[in-house]
Design a protein around this motif. Structure first.
Motif, PDB file in Angstrom:
ATOM      1  N   VAL A  37     -24.749  18.059-110.474  1.00 48.41           N
ATOM      2  CA  VAL A  37     -24.642  16.877-111.345  1.00 48.41           C
ATOM      3  C   VAL A  37     -23.330  16.906-112.118  1.00 48.41           C
ATOM      4  N   LYS A  38     -23.010  18.061-112.681  1.00 51.04           N
ATOM      5  CA  LYS A  38     -21.777  18.205-113.466  1.00 51.04           C
ATOM      6  C   LYS A  38     -20.546  17.920-112.615  1.00 51.04           C
ATOM      7  N   TRP A  39     -20.488  18.498-111.426  1.00 51.05           N
ATOM      8  CA  TRP A  39     -19.310  18.330-110.565  1.00 51.05           C
ATOM      9  C   TRP A  39     -19.147  16.884-110.116  1.00 51.05           C
ATOM     10  N   ARG A  40     -20.237  16.261-109.717  1.00 46.10           N
ATOM     11  CA  ARG A  40     -20.108  14.911-109.154  1.00 46.10           C
ATOM     12  C   ARG A  40     -19.867  13.862-110.232  1.00 46.10           C
ATOM     13  N   HIS A  41     -20.317  14.116-111.460  1.00 46.86           N
ATOM     14  CA  HIS A  41     -19.998  13.195-112.552  1.00 46.86           C
ATOM     15  C   HIS A  41     -18.521  13.282-112.933  1.00 46.86           C
ATOM     16  N   SER A  42     -17.967  14.495-112.820  1.00 44.72           N
ATOM     17  CA  SER A  42     -16.573  14.685-113.221  1.00 44.72           C
ATOM     18  C   SER A  42     -15.595  14.497-112.066  1.00 44.72           C
ATOM     19  N   SER A  43     -16.126  14.300-110.856  1.00 46.07           N
ATOM     20  CA  SER A  43     -15.264  14.144-109.683  1.00 46.07           C
ATOM     21  C   SER A  43     -14.459  12.852-109.761  1.00 46.07           C
ATOM     22  N   GLU A  44     -13.218  12.940-109.326  1.00 50.84           N
ATOM     23  CA  GLU A  44     -12.353  11.759-109.314  1.00 50.84           C
ATOM     24  C   GLU A  44     -12.206  11.206-107.903  1.00 50.84           C
ATOM     25  N   LEU A  45     -13.236  11.377-107.102  1.00 51.15           N
ATOM     26  CA  LEU A  45     -13.223  10.910-105.729  1.00 51.15           C
ATOM     27  C   LEU A  45     -13.038   9.391-105.698  1.00 51.15           C
ATOM     28  N   GLU A  46     -11.995   8.930-105.007  1.00 53.87           N
ATOM     29  CA  GLU A  46     -11.647   7.513-105.046  1.00 53.87           C
ATOM     30  C   GLU A  46     -12.631   6.640-104.278  1.00 53.87           C
ATOM     31  N   TYR A  56     -24.305   8.951-104.449  1.00 54.96           N
ATOM     32  CA  TYR A  56     -23.481  10.164-104.519  1.00 54.96           C
ATOM     33  C   TYR A  56     -23.505  10.777-105.920  1.00 54.96           C
ATOM     34  N   GLU A  57     -23.422   9.923-106.931  1.00 60.07           N
ATOM     35  CA  GLU A  57     -23.371  10.403-108.319  1.00 60.07           C
ATOM     36  C   GLU A  57     -24.674  10.031-109.014  1.00 60.07           C
ATOM     37  N   ARG A  58     -25.514  11.032-109.296  1.00 63.56           N
ATOM     38  CA  ARG A  58     -26.808  10.787-109.926  1.00 63.56           C
ATOM     39  C   ARG A  58     -27.035  11.765-111.065  1.00 63.56           C
ATOM     40  N   ASP A  59     -28.038  11.480-111.872  1.00 60.19           N
ATOM     41  CA  ASP A  59     -28.358  12.364-113.000  1.00 60.19           C
ATOM     42  C   ASP A  59     -29.183  13.566-112.545  1.00 60.19           C
ATOM     43  N   SER A  60     -29.751  13.484-111.357  1.00 56.20           N
ATOM     44  CA  SER A  60     -30.476  14.617-110.791  1.00 56.20           C
ATOM     45  C   SER A  60     -30.631  14.407-109.292  1.00 56.20           C
ATOM     46  N   TYR A  61     -30.522  15.501-108.555  1.00 53.94           N
ATOM     47  CA  TYR A  61     -30.708  15.457-107.102  1.00 53.94           C
ATOM     48  C   TYR A  61     -32.044  16.082-106.712  1.00 53.94           C
ATOM     49  N   LEU A  62     -32.831  16.455-107.732  1.00 55.97           N
ATOM     50  CA  LEU A  62     -34.097  17.123-107.471  1.00 55.97           C
ATOM     51  C   LEU A  62     -35.149  16.134-106.980  1.00 55.97           C
ATOM     52  N   ILE A  63     -35.882  16.543-105.973  1.00 58.69           N
ATOM     53  CA  ILE A  63     -37.023  15.787-105.463  1.00 58.69           C
ATOM     54  C   ILE A  63     -38.234  16.706-105.575  1.00 58.69           C
ATOM     55  N   GLU A  64     -39.240  16.244-106.293  1.00 57.73           N
ATOM     56  CA  GLU A  64     -40.397  17.100-106.546  1.00 57.73           C
ATOM     57  C   GLU A  64     -41.268  17.225-105.295  1.00 57.73           C
ATOM     58  N   ALA A  65     -41.619  18.455-104.989  1.00 56.57           N
ATOM     59  CA  ALA A  65     -42.548  18.734-103.886  1.00 56.57           C
ATOM     60  C   ALA A  65     -43.745  19.492-104.445  1.00 56.57           C
ATOM     61  N   LYS A  66     -44.941  19.039-104.086  1.00 54.56           N
ATOM     62  CA  LYS A  66     -46.158  19.691-104.558  1.00 54.56           C
ATOM     63  C   LYS A  66     -46.927  20.271-103.372  1.00 54.56           C
ATOM     64  N   THR A  67     -47.542  21.423-103.614  1.00 48.01           N
ATOM     65  CA  THR A  67     -48.375  22.046-102.572  1.00 48.01           C
ATOM     66  C   THR A  67     -49.685  22.487-103.206  1.00 48.01           C
ATOM     67  N   PRO A  68     -50.499  21.524-103.638  1.00 54.31           N
ATOM     68  CA  PRO A  68     -51.777  21.878-104.286  1.00 54.31           C
ATOM     69  C   PRO A  68     -52.747  22.503-103.293  1.00 54.31           C
ATOM     70  N   ARG A  69     -53.663  23.318-103.829  1.00 50.18           N
ATOM     71  CA  ARG A  69     -54.634  24.015-102.982  1.00 50.18           C
ATOM     72  C   ARG A  69     -56.063  23.619-103.360  1.00 50.18           C
ATOM     73  N   PHE A  70     -56.896  23.617-102.353  1.00 54.21           N
ATOM     74  CA  PHE A  70     -58.320  23.399-102.553  1.00 54.21           C
ATOM     75  C   PHE A  70     -58.974  24.733-102.923  1.00 54.21           C
ATOM     76  N   GLY A  71     -60.214  24.674-103.340  1.00 55.24           N
ATOM     77  CA  GLY A  71     -60.913  25.889-103.759  1.00 55.24           C
ATOM     78  C   GLY A  71     -61.074  26.910-102.661  1.00 55.24           C
ATOM     79  N   SER A  72     -60.999  26.455-101.419  1.00 57.67           N
ATOM     80  CA  SER A  72     -61.128  27.373-100.280  1.00 57.67           C
ATOM     81  C   SER A  72     -59.818  28.089 -99.960  1.00 57.67           C
TER      82      SER A  72
END
Length: 397
Positions: A37-46, A56-72
């Motif tokens: 995030v820091k690099w792409r916000h400060s990048s001077e890419l034309e 290309y320039e976002r406040d976060s590139y994180l995508i949440e992934a969940k792997t919940p489990r059943f009682g078994s």
């Protein structure tokens, strides 16, 4: 470290960047995201406003992934956002035993098998909609079972084949136990990345009175399997090296392994010199501490242990004892695998942060640019050594 500002990354990205750290790797993933995030916000890419650079320039590139489990104990994978057309980087730490789940009312700690299954669940949730999938698995799953002796399974090779069959194009790992395991997937990307630069940097930042020459320092390989790592470090630092080899009792099996009878040394004089013991991992720690003890008996001065993965499967008590007795001076490992709070508090421990390096690799790969210059840290280590010898501050460059 090569600065992000020194990279010329003007090629069109493979796709909109997405970073999916599984729960086992969330802290490291957050640190990597912060750099991106820091690099792409400060990048001077034309070309940033061009449609090909959408997202290309976002406040976060994180995508949440969940792997919940059943009682078994069964589980499923799910994603919080659409990943259609994205260039995805999945991060997983198969050694993070601190995570637990409920199994028939019992608390079960996650094993490498559990983490690998969760990785496959997330890839299945992506459903083939991503532009490209890269898996960043610092400790390569089942990498210690990399070759067959008699009637045995080849777990690591099978795991790699499973991943590419599910659509993974590139696999990035660090200090693979035996890089030849990549022969299982010869038509796909496989990189085993060194942590040498970060180790040297950690040592030079924390120990001020080193004399980096062959008269005062020696690099040690604790066994024949680690020779290539020790040879490389010795050449980069201009030092001599030595090696221990293990004499084993092949008539017995203890916990699946032939017990070590003794460690025999091959190499130059040890007396009065500082030692750097280089290995890919500290598992129980028995082997590296035995080698350190043998070096001390031969008159070694300070002993520094370099190991990419600090697993410490038998706890820290024997390392505490070795430190109190003066057998070891410092232990350096990376944050590529789970680190206990107790380890981080130890006076002899130096943590080598790999998040900036991983972010640089991801940023470069997203532009479909070669990472060859990032994989060889020779020039960057030389620059560190020059600063150290000139008594200049070693900045986080």
């Amino acid at each position: 470290m090569l600065q992000r500002s020194q990279r010329v990354l003007e090629t069109i990205p493979v796709g909109s960047l997405g970073l999916i750290p599984l729960k086992s790797c969330q802290q490291l993933g957050q640190q990597v995201n912060d750099y991106l995030v820091k690099w792409r916000h400060s990048s001077e890419l034309e070309h940033k406003s061009n449609i090909a650079f959408t997202g290309y320039e976002r406040d976060s590139y994180l995508i949440e992934a969940k792997t919940p489990r059943f009682g078994s104990g069964e589980a499923k994978g799910s994603l919080s956002d659409s990943v259609r057309g994205n260039d995805l980087y999945l991060m997983v730490d198969v050694c993070n035993y601190s995570l637990t789940y409920q199994l028939y009312g019992y608390t079960n700690h996650m094993s490498p098998d559990d983490h690998f299954q969760d990785l496959k669940r997330v890839i299945a949730a992506i459903g083939g909609k991503a532009r490209r999938i890269t898996v960043i698995m610092p400790f390569l799953y089942e990498s210690r079972q990399h070759k067959r002796t008699a009637r045995e399974s080849l777990d690591c090779a099978l795991a790699l084949q499973e991943l590419v069959a599910m659509g993974v194009e590139n696999i990035l790992t660090f200090e693979a136990h035996d890089p030849r395991v990549q022969n299982a997937i010869p038509l796909y990307g496989f990189e085993t990345i060194p942590s040498t630069y970060q180790m040297v940097k950690g040592l030079l930042e924390n120990v001020q009175d080193l004399q980096l020459d062959s008269e005062h320092m020696l690099v040690i390989s604790p066994d024949e399997g680690g020779m290539s790592r020790a040879v490389y470090l010795a050449n980069v630092l201009g030092l001599d090296m030595g090696m221990f080899y293990k004499r084993r009792d092949y008539t017995k099996l203890v916990k699946g392994r032939n017990p070590i009878i003794s460690h025999e040394f091959l190499g130059e004089g040890i007396k009065g010199k500082d030692m750097i013991i280089v290995d890919d991992m500290i598992s129980s720690g028995d082997s590296v501490l035995e080698v350190a003890g043998e070096l001390k008996k031969r008159g070694a001065e300070r002993i520094f242990v370099f190991s990419t993965f600090g697993l410490f499967t038998n706890g820290l008590n024997q390392f505490d004892e070795a430190y109190e007795k003066g057998i070891i001076s410092r232990v350096l490992t990376t944050n590529l695998v789970y680190q206990t709070p107790e380890l981080l508090k130890r006076p002899y421990y130096i943590n080598c942060d790999m998040s900036k390096y991983i972010a640089l690799l991801i940023d470069t790969l997203n532009h479909d640019v070669s990472i060859s210059d990032l994989l060889d840290p020779y020039d960057r280590i030389q620059a560190l050594v020059k600063k150290y010898e000139a008594r200049q501050p070693i900045l986080d460059d």
